[in-house]
Design a protein around this motif. Structure first.
Motif, PDB file in Angstrom:
ATOM      1  N   LEU A 179     -65.657  43.580 -22.981  1.00  0.00           N
ATOM      2  CA  LEU A 179     -65.034  43.164 -21.723  1.00  0.00           C
ATOM      3  C   LEU A 179     -63.516  43.091 -21.864  1.00  0.00           C
ATOM      4  O   LEU A 179     -62.766  43.448 -20.946  1.00  0.00           O
ATOM      5  N   THR A 196     -72.212  45.739 -13.300  1.00  0.00           N
ATOM      6  CA  THR A 196     -72.296  44.743 -14.361  1.00  0.00           C
ATOM      7  C   THR A 196     -73.023  43.498 -13.878  1.00  0.00           C
ATOM      8  O   THR A 196     -73.199  43.286 -12.678  1.00  0.00           O
ATOM      9  N   GLU A 198     -71.936  40.646 -15.495  1.00  0.00           N
ATOM     10  CA  GLU A 198     -70.989  39.640 -15.985  1.00  0.00           C
ATOM     11  C   GLU A 198     -70.174  39.111 -14.816  1.00  0.00           C
ATOM     12  O   GLU A 198     -69.161  39.695 -14.414  1.00  0.00           O
ATOM     13  N   PHE A 201     -66.384  38.010 -15.327  1.00  0.00           N
ATOM     14  CA  PHE A 201     -65.569  39.207 -15.489  1.00  0.00           C
ATOM     15  C   PHE A 201     -65.346  39.873 -14.131  1.00  0.00           C
ATOM     16  O   PHE A 201     -64.220  40.248 -13.783  1.00  0.00           O
TER      17      PHE A 201
END
Lengths: 250, 245, 232
Positions: A179, A196, A198, A201
């Motif tokens: 990342l 993603t 995440e 993020f």
């Protein structure tokens, strides 16, 4: 810069994409969110012609094409303007890290070997693997392999970088290093499309967030708008669930 | 049990002269069968239904019938057939019956090994992860480039143990070439034995000769495998070697 | 070129069929004795003992290198002399004895590898899980491990069986009359005039036998698979 309209794709009876439009401008960081099976990955694969869509059109700078029945030349042209980072890295097992990165330059783009080597080294340096040029994929950790995958993608100077769940095959402690590299690229102004899970993020880097479910785009907007004030109930529900998962993990 | 040791020593020397013939059959067969086998693999994995069916039937037939039967059949068919073609169809006066019988051995073993190798190549290609092709396409290679640079090198490494097996089996099958009057290792031993009924001694000699030949083949493949699989070695081994070299 | 009579292929088949039991008996006998020896070799390889491992590996290595016909001749000419040294006379033994002995020696090496790879393919945890829920060692082996081993072994075993049947055709070279031997007799009786037709008839027989074995194995495998699924 890149505009795709009305993509449809089904596998047998399963309609994975039911008419999706997406637009990417230079410097955009588009993050696509959605539950598994919502068609995110298929959408990315259609953009790179790894999957042949049943329907849809693409405008990419001066290229204008239908997604099904695009000619070989057009497909080659689109692939040279894009680069793909795979969920399971897909590094060439029979090549070293450096050779993996050089391959697309030397073979597909006919860059002279010496120049390709310099560019490949620079790309590997950028992802923090200056000391791993001569390692084979089997000798690298998952995080290192994925960073080579990213180096392979950026070395060809693509107009658009496509990331298909680049961290979901990684052990939790290795996710950070990947990342971090992606964030660095974002800050340097690269144009990226990212699928993603995440969430933190996504909030940090996305200039645009797209939420997909059931083969359609439910809602899109800025990261702030989607994460703090989603308009659609489905979006809100999804975010509640995944963000709760996060709390649970922590 | 009395073994005629002097006979064995003499036979051993005699049989050594047959080794080049044995290896000649093995090497020529492999060199011709490998490209043919690959073509057949491509046919099998291709889109043409007729080609796929024909290739599958061919492989099933060759692998479903004894080699010895294939030898007997072709050896009773080919000479007369060729003679007929040359004399009656082409009107030439070449005497086909003076041709070196090793040519028939080539034909039999090539027909056989092509089928076996086509299966070996097919399963090897299937072991290469689909993602390797996708990654190659995604960085702009075309399919041909992807095959030549990425897929086939990996498939070949995966195929080496099976190619070694195929070679060992081929080597063993050449022991049947005596049926076509080829003077290979086995044929020489049989001839030597028949003078004084020393069959046991003669077969003991080639028993050891075949172990030697087979070990040689396996040794060569072992070295090739090690060189080809360099990319599979874990980092620790590689680094350790660096430290010491 | 001499005339070719396809109808002679059909006329030959009924003459060959009565000798199918001989071919089958050789295969069955070899599978029985070869598997016994193979199990012994596999045990030698799996167990920790250095000597057993060495001997089993040596045996398998040597057998892997020997052409069947060489071993067949060696057994045919050598075994009587070897046993003679111990005062046993087998000069009048049936040809089938030498054939089954030879192919059992060969088949054992293949089966040893089949057994070993099947054994190693089944996860250790399967036995542990079975014992942990209260099964005895025997029950764990018989009910849990063995069925999984068999499933893994079927394709390899089928391959070995087909190879055995094909290699068995070499038995005619020492005078055994199975289908191949009968075919040679027919050719001899006719001064080789119908050799192509006879060989084609033999091709058909062997090919059909191979396909039958493979189809049978596939059915067996599917049956086992269904059973496993039902069990879940």
């Amino acid at each position: 810069m890149l505009k795709v309209e009305n993509i449809k794709k089904s596998f047998g009876d399963n309609q994975v994409l039911q008419g999706v439009d997406i637009e990417v401008n230079k410097g955009d960081i588009v993050v696509i969110l959605g539950p598994s099976g919502s068609g995110k990955t298929t959408l990315l694969r259609c953009l790179n012609f790894l999957e042949k869509a049943d329907q849809g059109t693409m405008t990419f700078d001066d290229i204008n094409t239908r997604l099904h029945g695009a000619s070989k030349q057009v497909i080659a042209k689109v692939r040279k303007k894009t680069a793909f980072v795979f969920q399971n890295y897909n590094l060439f097992q029979n090549k070293t890290a450096l050779q993996n990165v050089m391959e697309g330059l030397v073979i597909a783009r006919k860059v002279p070997k010496a120049e390709a080597k310099e560019r490949a080294k620079k790309a590997l340096d950028k992802v923090g693997l200056a000391d791993r040029y001569d390692y084979y994929p089997s000798q690298l950790s998952g995080g290192q392999q994925q960073r080579v995958g990213i180096a392979r993608a950026i070395a060809v100077n693509p107009d658009v970088l496509i990331f298909d769940e680049p961290t979901s095959a990684l052990d939790p402690e290795l996710i950070g290093e990947v990342l971090a590299v992606m964030k660095k690229l974002a800050n340097e102004g690269a144009t990226m499309i990212i699928v993603t899970h995440e969430m933190t993020f996504a909030q940090e880097v996305a200039s645009k967030v797209v939420f997909m479910d059931g083969g359609v785009i439910v809602e899109q907007g800025s990261a702030k708008q989607i994460f703090t004030a989603p308009k659609e109930e489905r979006t809100a529900q999804f975010l509640r669930r995944v963000l709760k998962d996060y709390d649970y993990v922590i | 049990m009395n073994l005629d040791l002097q006979f064995m020593a003499e036979t051993f020397i005699d049989v050594l002269h047959g080794i080049p013939v044995t290896f000649q059959i093995v090497i020529v067969t492999l060199l011709v069968s490998a490209p043919l086998g690959f073509l057949m693999t491509v046919t099998k994995l291709g889109d043409g239904r007729i080609g796929r069916r024909a290739a599958a039937a061919y492989v099933s037939f060759v692998r479903g019938t004894p080699v010895v039967l294939q030898i007997l059949f072709l050896y009773s068919l080919l000479p007369t057939l060729l003679n007929y073609l040359i004399k009656e169809v082409c009107g030439l006066s070449y005497n086909i019956f003076t041709v070196n019988p090793i040519l028939y051995a080539y034909v039999v073993f090539i027909l056989n090994t092509t089928a076996v190798l086509s299966e070996v190549f097919r399963s090897a290609l299937l072991t290469v992860n689909k993602g390797q092709m996708e990654a190659a396409l995604s960085i702009g290679m075309n399919r041909f480039q992807a095959y030549v640079r990425i897929i086939i090198p990996q498939a070949l490494t995966a195929a080496l143990p099976n190619i070694c097996n195929t070679t060992v089996n081929l080597l063993k099958s050449t022991s049947l070439a005596f049926m076509m009057t080829v003077k290979d290792v086995t044929a020489i031993a049989k001839i030597d034995a028949s003078f004084g009924y020393n069959y046991l001694e003669a077969y003991l000699v080639i028993f050891f000769i075949y172990i030697l030949l087979c070990s040689l083949v396996q040794g060569v493949f072992h070295l090739t495998e090690r060189a080809a699989a360099a990319y599979k070695k874990p980092a620790s081994v590689r680094n350790a070697r660096r430290v010491f070299s | 070129m001499r005339p070719f009579h396809p109808q002679y292929i059909l006329e030959t088949l009924p003459q060959l069929l009565p000798f199918l039991p001989v071919t089958a008996a050789i295969v069955v006998g070899t599978v029985f004795f070869g598997s016994l020896l193979g199990a012994l070799l596999a045990a030698g390889k799996i167990r920790k003992g250095k000597v057993g491992q060495f001997l089993a590996n040596l045996y398998i290595y040597v057998i892997r290198c020997i052409p069947s016909i060489v071993l067949l001749f060696l057994v045919y000419y050598g075994l009587p002399e070897l046993l003679n040294a111990f005062g046993i006379d087998i000069n009048d033994a049936d040809k089938a004895f030498f054939v089954i002995t030879t192919f059992s020696l060969l088949f054992a090496a293949t089966m040893a590898e089949v057994f070993r790879s099947a054994y190693e393919a089944v996860d250790r945890g399967q036995r542990e899980a079975a014992v942990s829920v209260g099964l005895t060692e025997f029950q764990a082996f018989y009910r849990i491990v063995l069925p999984q081993c068999i499933r893994v072994a079927i394709p390899n075993f089928t391959n070995a069986l087909v190879n055995l049947m094909k290699e068995g055709s070499l038995a005619y070279t020492i005078g055994l009359i199975d289908i191949m031997g009968k075919g040679q007799l027919i050719i001899g009786q006719n001064q080789s005039s119908y050799s192509l037709e006879v060989y084609l008839a033999l091709f058909i027989l062997y090919w059909v036998l191979t396909v039958l074995i493979e189809k049978g194995a596939a059915l067996w495998e599917r049956g086992l698979y269904r059973e496993l699924k039902k069990g879940v």
